[in-house]
Design a protein around this motif. Structure first.
Motif, PDB file in Angstrom:
ATOM      1  N   GLY A 159       0.792  -1.224   0.000  1.00 60.25           N
ATOM      2  CA  GLY A 159       0.000   0.000   0.000  1.00 60.25           C
ATOM      3  C   GLY A 159       0.822   1.270   0.000  1.00 60.25           C
ATOM      4  O   GLY A 159       0.415   2.284   0.551  1.00 60.25           O
ATOM      5  N   PRO A 217      -3.324   3.109  -2.555  1.00 60.81           N
ATOM      6  CA  PRO A 217      -2.322   2.951  -1.498  1.00 60.81           C
ATOM      7  C   PRO A 217      -2.760   3.654  -0.219  1.00 60.81           C
ATOM      8  O   PRO A 217      -3.627   4.529  -0.252  1.00 60.81           O
ATOM      9  CB  PRO A 217      -1.093   3.630  -2.093  1.00 60.81           C
ATOM     10  CG  PRO A 217      -1.654   4.690  -2.980  1.00 60.81           C
ATOM     11  CD  PRO A 217      -3.000   4.218  -3.449  1.00 60.81           C
ATOM     12  N   GLN A 218      -2.161   3.251   0.893  1.00 56.90           N
ATOM     13  CA  GLN A 218      -2.391   3.975   2.142  1.00 56.90           C
ATOM     14  C   GLN A 218      -1.520   5.211   2.175  1.00 56.90           C
ATOM     15  O   GLN A 218      -1.832   6.191   2.804  1.00 56.90           O
ATOM     16  CB  GLN A 218      -1.977   3.085   3.322  1.00 56.90           C
ATOM     17  CG  GLN A 218      -2.999   2.070   3.722  1.00 56.90           C
ATOM     18  CD  GLN A 218      -2.454   1.281   4.886  1.00 56.90           C
ATOM     19  OE1 GLN A 218      -1.743   0.299   4.701  1.00 56.90           O
ATOM     20  NE2 GLN A 218      -2.750   1.723   6.099  1.00 56.90           N
ATOM     21  N   ARG A 261      -6.052   9.504   2.350  1.00 59.97           N
ATOM     22  CA  ARG A 261      -4.752   8.815   2.363  1.00 59.97           C
ATOM     23  C   ARG A 261      -3.644   9.719   2.895  1.00 59.97           C
ATOM     24  O   ARG A 261      -3.761  10.938   2.841  1.00 59.97           O
ATOM     25  CB  ARG A 261      -4.347   8.402   0.946  1.00 59.97           C
ATOM     26  CG  ARG A 261      -5.337   7.494   0.288  1.00 59.97           C
ATOM     27  CD  ARG A 261      -5.135   7.394  -1.191  1.00 59.97           C
ATOM     28  NE  ARG A 261      -6.399   7.078  -1.850  1.00 59.97           N
ATOM     29  CZ  ARG A 261      -6.995   5.895  -1.780  1.00 59.97           C
ATOM     30  NH1 ARG A 261      -6.426   4.920  -1.110  1.00 59.97           N
ATOM     31  NH2 ARG A 261      -8.133   5.675  -2.369  1.00 59.97           N
TER      32      ARG A 261
END
Lengths: 249, 366
Positions: free
Chosen positions: A85, A169-170, A200
């Motif tokens: 992530g 993605p994080q 995010r």
């Protein structure tokens, strides 16, 4: 500043040496979940090397890089870290030029990356919905069927940001997103990043001080591979050490 | 790689093979349009080479692996077929030995080497045609791609691979007939090889295999797998940051390509009647890259077109001015590289670019 939010990324005493040149010198940095951080610094300060270490391209000589609770990134390679992530946008926009804008996003979309899947994969309606949504966010809807190599520089930058979003993605690492952009594009990009930051965490490396100011987030100043100063943009731009580094030569 | 050129290519390959066969078998030798049997075999040879070219295009055109050793897989497939054909000779060899091929009797072999066992069985031989190139490609590719060897370095080691095999197969005690290779074949699957009808049959089988390989290759490169592959070709590191493992994609297409080349070699041997270590020579591999470049890299159809045209040229040229052929080939490569970077297909393949000021937004949504 991040209060009691969880730590997402933690660099502890990271050092990287290339042929005797210390690119990173026991760099430590903490990023909270949901935070947006701007990283600035003169050329050679170690900004890109820091990105390389986080994404697994470069292994540090010493130090720890911890993602989330206890995942040690220094033991993993690029695809594994991407899978975890963490998405990355490069300084020079790198899109898959022969492919259309649509296909670029399709390849970036979170999902199974194994050949045995992609060999038989058919585009699902869920996938097209998600791509449509991203196209709207990055303002490239009318260009969906264009060969991405034919896009303008600024459009390529957005496409790459869109590809990052598609990865879900994080944490997004964004290297000089507004280099070579017009003022209007720069403004739109700042807006886009703030929008992304709602869901995010983001680390932005940038030279453009006006852009960093527009983002209005905590700033980390790197110099010779370690943190020189950290705080709000007003704090760091009044820090005598920062002034010396930027203006002293 | 527009659909119509692809369809045209399939029709040309299959229809051409059928037409030549009819003109050979149905017309009397005195007829004006009669096609002599040697021309049938020649066409079969070109189509076998086209399979090699297709294999090269798959890895070079779509995965960016400039292979300079693909003839090795072609020759290995050829040797596997050659071993089967040798065992088919039986007692009809010069020495009349039911078990040992002539060259083994000549070299004082007492018994069949272990790796020759099973090759009297056509199913086993066909399995080996596929497995031997596949396993070699798997080992080689796994080592090379995992260590991220690419570009010129990879090209050089593919060249070394085929050169090492060339030297090994030249040795008499390797048990593959040394310098002379395998030849004097009589039958294939119990059918006499020299008959015109067998020759036509082999040409048609080759055309079918080539068409099948084209279809598989086209499916592959237009699938999502193919899109990843093209992304790997152009920006390998970027695909890693997206979470793809380029080495797996390369390995898959590399092994598939080796199998296609091996089948091409197996089809080549009965039609030309001989396989010897010369097939491993680096020049052969390089020539196959030239075919692809001439036809158009990354187009599949171009590989087939290039292989057939250049080999047709070679046949004509080496008949008329044999000593000048290599110069002509070299000149062709230079001219194509300089003047036709997209090859012959590049002249017509790429659709005209949409004018910049026409907004594609007007198009209906999917």
């Amino acid at each position: 500043m991040s209060g009691n939010r969880e730590t997402l990324l933690y660099l502890d005493g990271v050092s990287v040496t290339f042929d005797g040149f210390r690119a990173l010198n026991s760099l430590s940095l903490v990023l909270a979940e949901g935070e947006m951080r701007a990283v600035i610094g003169p050329n050679g300060a170690g900004k890109t090397t820091m990105m390389d270490v986080i994404t697994g391209k470069t292994r540090p000589d010493t130090g720890k890089v911890v993602f989330g609770k206890d995942t040690d990134l220094t033991k993993m390679d690029e695809p594994a870290i991407a899978d975890l992530g963490i998405g990355r946008k490069f300084q020079k926009p790198t899109v898959f030029e022969p492919h259309t804008v649509w296909d670029n996003l399709l390849l970036a979309l979170a999902g199974d990356r194994r050949p045995r899947f992609t060999l038989w994969a058919r585009q699902t309606s869920e996938e097209s919905d998600r791509i449509d949504a991203i196209l709207k966010t990055i303002r490239l809807r009318e260009h969906r069927d264009r060969r991405s190599g034919d896009l303008s520089h600024g459009q390529k930058q957005w496409l790459e940001i869109g590809m990052l979003l598609a990865q879900e993605p994080q944490l997004l690492l964004v290297d000089e997103p507004v280099a070579g952009m017009t003022d209007a594009e720069t403004e739109q990009t700042a807006e886009l990043l703030r929008e992304i930051n709602r869901t995010r965490s983001v680390v932005v490396v940038e030279h453009d001080m006006a852009f960093v100011r527009a983002l209005g987030v905590k700033v980390t100043v790197l110099h010779e591979g370690s943190v020189l100063s950290e705080g709000s943009i007003d704090h760091v731009s009044n820090d005598p050490r920062v002034i010396e580094v930027y203006l002293g030569r | 790689m527009s659909p119509w050129t692809f369809r045209l290519c399939l029709v040309a390959v299959l229809g051409g093979a059928a037409l030549l066969s009819v003109l050979n078998l149905a017309l009397p030798e005195t007829a004006a349009f009669h096609v002599p049997t040697y021309a049938i075999s020649l066409a079969g040879k070109y189509l076998s080479f086209a399979m090699l070219a297709l294999a090269v295009d798959l890895v070079w055109g779509f995965a960016g692996i400039l292979t300079l050793g693909h003839a090795a897989f072609f020759a290995l497939g050829g040797y596997a077929m050659g071993m089967y054909l040798m065992r088919q000779i039986g007692t009809r060899g010069v020495y009349g030995n039911a078990i040992l091929p002539d060259f083994m009797v000549f070299l004082n072999y007492k018994e069949l080497p272990w790796f020759w066992h099973g090759f009297d069985n056509p199913a086993f031989a066909i399995a080996m045609v596929i497995l031997v190139p596949a396993v070699l490609a798997l080992i080689f590719g796994w080592l090379a791609f995992r260590s991220r060897v690419s570009g010129v370095y990879l090209s050089i080691i593919t060249q070394a691979l085929t050169y090492a095999l060339l030297l090994a197969f030249f040795r008499n005690d390797m048990g593959f007939g040394g310098n002379n290779g395998l030849t004097d074949f009589k039958d294939i699957f119990g059918i006499p090889l020299q008959e015109s009808s067998t020759r036509c049959g082999m040409l048609i089988v080759t055309a079918i295999f080539l068409a099948a390989a084209l279809l598989v290759a086209r499916y592959l490169v237009t699938s999502r797998f193919g899109k990843v592959l093209i992304a790997v070709r152009d920006t390998e590191s970027r695909t890693r940051f997206l979470g793809y493992r380029p080495e797996r994609y390369k390995l898959f297409v590399w092994v598939l390509s080796a199998v296609i080349a091996g089948i091409g070699g197996a089809l080549y041997v009965p039609q030309v009647g001989i396989i010897n270590p010369g097939e491993f020579s680096p020049a052969n591999s390089i020539e196959s890259v030239i075919w692809v470049a001439v036809g158009g890299r990354g187009t599949l159809v171009g590989a087939v077109l290039g292989a057939v045209l250049v080999n047709l040229g070679k046949t004509v040229f080496t008949g008329a001015l044999p000593e000048l052929w290599l110069f002509a080939l070299g000149a062709l490569f230079i001219l194509v590289t300089l003047l036709l970077p997209g090859g012959i297909l590049g002249l017509l393949g790429r659709p005209p670019r949409r004018p910049k000021n026409v907004t594609p937004a007007a198009e209906p949504a999917e």
